[in-house]
Design a protein around this motif. Sequence first.
Motif, short mmCIF file in Angstrom:
data_model
loop_
_atom_site.label_atom_id
_atom_site.label_comp_id
_atom_site.label_asym_id
_atom_site.label_seq_id
_atom_site.Cartn_x
_atom_site.Cartn_y
_atom_site.Cartn_z
N ALA A 56 -1.21 -7.71 -14.64
CA ALA A 56 -0.33 -7.03 -15.60
C ALA A 56 -0.79 -5.60 -15.84
CB ALA A 56 -0.30 -7.80 -16.91
N ALA A 57 -2.09 -5.37 -15.90
CA ALA A 57 -2.63 -4.05 -16.21
C ALA A 57 -2.70 -3.13 -15.00
CB ALA A 57 -4.01 -4.18 -16.84
N THR A 58 -2.72 -3.69 -13.80
CA THR A 58 -2.88 -2.89 -12.58
C THR A 58 -1.62 -2.89 -11.73
OG1 THR A 58 -3.79 -4.79 -11.39
CG2 THR A 58 -5.37 -3.35 -12.53
N HIS A 59 -0.52 -3.29 -12.29
CA HIS A 59 0.71 -3.47 -11.52
C HIS A 59 1.20 -2.16 -10.91
CE1 HIS A 59 4.73 -4.93 -10.50
NE2 HIS A 59 4.26 -6.16 -10.70
N GLY A 60 1.78 -2.26 -9.72
CA GLY A 60 2.27 -1.07 -9.03
C GLY A 60 3.34 -0.30 -9.77
N TRP A 61 4.01 -0.95 -10.73
CA TRP A 61 5.02 -0.24 -11.50
C TRP A 61 4.45 0.99 -12.21
CZ3 TRP A 61 9.76 1.01 -12.99
CH2 TRP A 61 10.84 0.26 -12.51
#
Length: 258
Positions: A56-61
């Motif tokens: 969740a914290a490192t997502h590509g978004w």
Amino acid sequence: MSPTEIWLSLRHRFPGPAPRPVLAELERWFAERRTTLDDLPADAASWQTAIAESRAATHGWYRHLEEQAAVADFSSFLAEEGTMPAFVPLLRCAQARLKTTDGRQAVERNIHDELEPVSHAQLFESLAKAVHRRARPAPNDDDLLAETHLVFLFGFYCDARALIGALFATEHMLADRANRMNRGLRRLGFDENERLFMSVHAYMDEHHSADWLHRVILPEVAAGMSAERLADGVLVRLATSADYLDRLPIHPSLELPS
């Protein structure tokens, strides 16, 4: 009931009373989500690292928003914040469950920062209006949004310990996310006033995250609060956030950075 049906039943009732049958469905949903997830480390002091390294914290978004997103992608992304249950009632609920005076004071500081000198709700509305002037918002997809909000409603209505964990996870993720979004909005030509919501969050949420760990989570565990129930809120918040980002559509000509 499906997650979407639970969400639609509760979203306009919050923060008022909710029907017991719906809350029973909410409890069932949370228990089912939790059973699919791995545990956090036993030492709550290490949870910040676990959150920071989560999908969740490192997502590509986030990199996408910073480096290549079109305004339309920001418009889609802001739907989560724009439909989230009001933050101050969530904070008040968590505060009421705390045993330690310093923890209650830390949450009171968080509440003050949400409201003064200008409410974050107003700052978000200004940002959303600026984005939507350039890219018309798509209709909200309740099926997409439901689960990312249900963790907060579960904590509010059913178990404030899970809410405390979910709020801690949220605050810890927000500072980096706000910094990346702020740079992306600047890249797209949004001025300082239009980006103020992101600038304020980038600054404040780093301090809030430290307060939630060192003045709320760790002292409450030491005072007897169940670390397992706090961790449940962290884990379901991270899982539903990552799932939401996985399903959130982007401009068809682009791909998420790895």
